[in-house]
Every structure is written in structure tokens, then in C-alpha cells.
Design an enzyme around this catalytic site. Sequence first.
Site, PDB file in Angstrom:
ATOM      1  CG  HIS A 214      -0.373   0.032   2.532  1.00 15.78           C
ATOM      2  ND1 HIS A 214      -0.070  -1.111   3.237  1.00 15.78           N
ATOM      3  CD2 HIS A 214      -0.019   1.052   3.341  1.00 15.78           C
ATOM      4  CE1 HIS A 214       0.439  -0.786   4.410  1.00 15.78           C
ATOM      5  NE2 HIS A 214       0.485   0.536   4.496  1.00 15.78           N
ATOM      6  CG  ASP A 244       0.119  -4.367   2.228  1.00 15.64           C
ATOM      7  OD1 ASP A 244       0.640  -3.671   1.341  1.00 15.64           O
ATOM      8  OD2 ASP A 244      -0.316  -3.914   3.312  1.00 15.64           O
ATOM      9  N   GLY A 323       2.920   5.067   9.880  1.00 13.08           N
ATOM     10  CA  GLY A 323       4.316   5.312   9.557  1.00 13.08           C
ATOM     11  C   GLY A 323       5.177   4.073   9.694  1.00 13.08           C
ATOM     12  CB  SER A 325       3.025   1.025   6.395  1.00 12.15           C
ATOM     13  OG  SER A 325       1.712   0.937   6.854  1.00 12.15           O
ATOM     14  CB  SER A 341       0.061  -5.464   6.267  1.00 11.22           C
ATOM     15  OG  SER A 341      -1.097  -5.138   5.523  1.00 11.22           O
TER      16      SER A 341
END
Length: 459
Positions: A214, A244, A323, A325, A341
Site C-alpha cells: 500500500h 501487501d 508510519g 507500514s 501491513s
Amino acid sequence: MSHKRIPKRKAAFAAGSVVALGAAAILLPQANASQDGASDQAAAPKTLKASDASDLASQLEQLLGDAFAGSYYDADQKQLVVNVISGDNNNVIVQAKKAGAQVREVDNSLDDLAAGAQTLKTEATIPGTAWAVDPRTNKILVTADSTVTGGKWDQLESTVQSLGSGMATIKKSAGTFKTFLSGGDAIFAGGARCSAGFNVTAGDGTPAFLTAGHCGVAAEQWADAEGGQPIATVDQATFPGDGDFALVKYDDPATVAPSEVNVGDQTVQISQAADAEVGLQVFRMGSTTGLADGSVLGLDATVNYPEGTVTGLIQTDVCAEPGDSGGSLFTQDGLAIGLTSGGSGDCTVGGETFFQPVTTALQAVGATLGAGDAAGGGGEAGAGDEAGAGAGEEAGAGEEAGAGAGEEAGAGEEVGGQEVGGQEVGGQEVGGEEVGGQEVGGEDAGAGAEDNSGLNENH
């Protein structure tokens, strides 16, 4: 070289973890597996390191075939527990015991659980829901966040009930499932911020890193300092759907990208990618919250984010925040497990967090972990080389690549004309007590005062 203060953050380490935090060490490898006399008693469960338990589980899955119904790691006993559907064939139990596993006979086969998950997908794909197989209960664990109410809750509950009382359990989460993308530090694109996961070598031999998908679909080019020039470009990204994850190639093919994770005052060498095992203790590094730990709760998780459904994830109780991720999930002994994720909650109240397995991401993008020592191992990475970041900043997210998470982020600079920084990241506390010059569990864990411990500043 930039030099910035970093506030202390907590990393809640599980009781009994083999951990020493301070200027000298952050993660200590587990002792080598001991058989505790198991060689004399072939049927006694072996004492195993988590990584060895994962390998044994893979072997037993192949050996037992349809009789294999999942497994998990008992961290307290340091044993692999294997679920079996024995039927009239007691030989499968004998085989599993001879291999060194603790054996449980259960009712639900992996095919049964997969069929139940498919029913949930067909009849209850509702934003704010998630499900994963929990081998400890031999059931599907279904979770609904705070947005699943009224008719949506009734639909989910009735679908779970239709599976039968022994197939699934359902619980409510106080938070809201979301991806952990935000604006601020670590790796930047416009107003977005994520964390780099692991350095890899792309299929064409060029240096790259993995992060969340993402993040990869949010922007094409990423910098390693706010307001800095892009240093890497997205090559492939998957989100939502079957995972992801994203492969981001460094723009400079001469970038040195060692296989390591920066945990504040030192780096943890990453030796290889490995599959998660339920019960495995894991550590997460992220640019917002630094280092945190927990354990794996479920595998092959499906999460229904607002942006769409993502399958094949790892469910854990490790906290994370926006942040984080793309940040790295790894073990004490240097195994790469996952990429952050999303999930619910934060590092104050906790919650559920989901990770993309590194093994499947590598296979999908055709990359290999690390730089294959072509760059000389532990040198500073391209994300730490000068890259014309502007304003006299080093173009390094933490001065060493592969860490990607928990590094300096040039907080407070402008991205695309909009202020998105102002946060500092890094340093941790354990059990509510400071590390790096302070006491952990009543023992001195640091080699000096807080300011030079290495946990409160990046150099």
C-alpha cells in the site's frame, strides 16, 4: 552527518525473553537447540529453537500429508506442537513423535478450515473484519473491529455460527483496521511516510528493498529524508489482493544494501527469510514506534481493509502505528519474517497487527534477500550515502540501509510544500524502564549515560 535527538519509546518484551538492551547488545540469539536426552527416548518431544521448529513443521507437513492439521511453537516448553487427524492410522502419530514433535489429535483438518475461511470470504467480506487459522485452538479466529455493528455484526455472527460450534470463534477489537501509512519520516513520497523493510537483490541483480504494497501504490518514487531527492523507484507493488508488498529499486545501481536491520544503537544481521510459526516470538522495527515485540497468533490471515481485501497475511499481537507500514518483522537470531501491513490499536493500548510474509513476497517479485555480500557486507548502504537530499541533509534514512525503519527521518522538513514531520523516532524502554544507561530488570543495561547510549541518538 545529521545528528538528532530521539525520544525514548517502549518495547514490551515478553516475560522470559532472552534479551539484553543497552549500548552493548539489543538482541541475543537463543542458545543452540538441546535435545535434553531425546536421543535416548525417541518419542519424547525435542527442545528446539523457534527456527528449527519451523523447519520441522515444514518437514512434517510433507511427511504426514492430509493427516497434518497445522502446528505451533510452544515458547515456554520450546517444543513444536503438531495437530494430526489420525483416524484409523496411528502411524502418523508415531511418525510425528519420532521426529521430535509433541502431538495432538484434533477434529478439523486443514481442508475443513480452508473451507470455513472460503465461506467467510463468500458471505462475510465486510470492511473491518479479519480471520486467520489458529492451530492452538484448531479453529478459525474471526475478529471484527469497532466499525462492524448492527446488520454487519449480525451478518458476520450468523456466518460464523453456520460453520458449526467447533469451527470458528469470534471476538471484537476496540480499534479500527487500517493500513499504517502516514506523513512524517523514514521513507517519503509527497505527504506519505512508510518504513523500509529488508534490503534485497532484484532479479536483474540491482539493489532494492521490500516495503508494504500500500506504500508502493501510494507513490512511485521515495526519498530517505524529508524534502530530499528520490533515491528509489517502485518496480512492483501488490495491494489489495494476494498480499501487501512492494519491490522498490534503488536508483543508483552502485548502492550498497547490506542485509541488516537498524534497531537503534546497532544493527541485527539478517541471515535468511523464514516462514512464520504460530507462537514464534518476533520483533518489529518501524519508523514511528521503533522496536516492539510479541508473538505470532495466526497464519494465512485475511484482512478486509477499507481499501480492499488482502489475503495470506500473518496475524500477531505486536503493536504498530501509522508510519510503521513496510517495517521489518524478524526474530532474535536474524530471520526475516514479515513486512508491516496494518491492523488496529496502537503502542499504548495494543491491538491486532498483520504482516506480509517475506518468503511469499520474495517469490512474487523474483528477488533474493540481502545483497549477496556483493557490497562487502556491513558497509553503509546507499540509503546512507550522500544523494543530494538538499538542505545539507544526508540522504540516509538512518545512515545505514536495510534498516529502513527506526532511522533518522529529517523530521520537520517539508515534503511537497507541506509540513508532515516533527516526530522523532527510535529508542525504547523495556518493562517501563529506560534502556541505554538505565536499568532493565534491576541490572545495568547500558554502557554510559543516556546521551551516549546509542539508543537515544542516531550517529
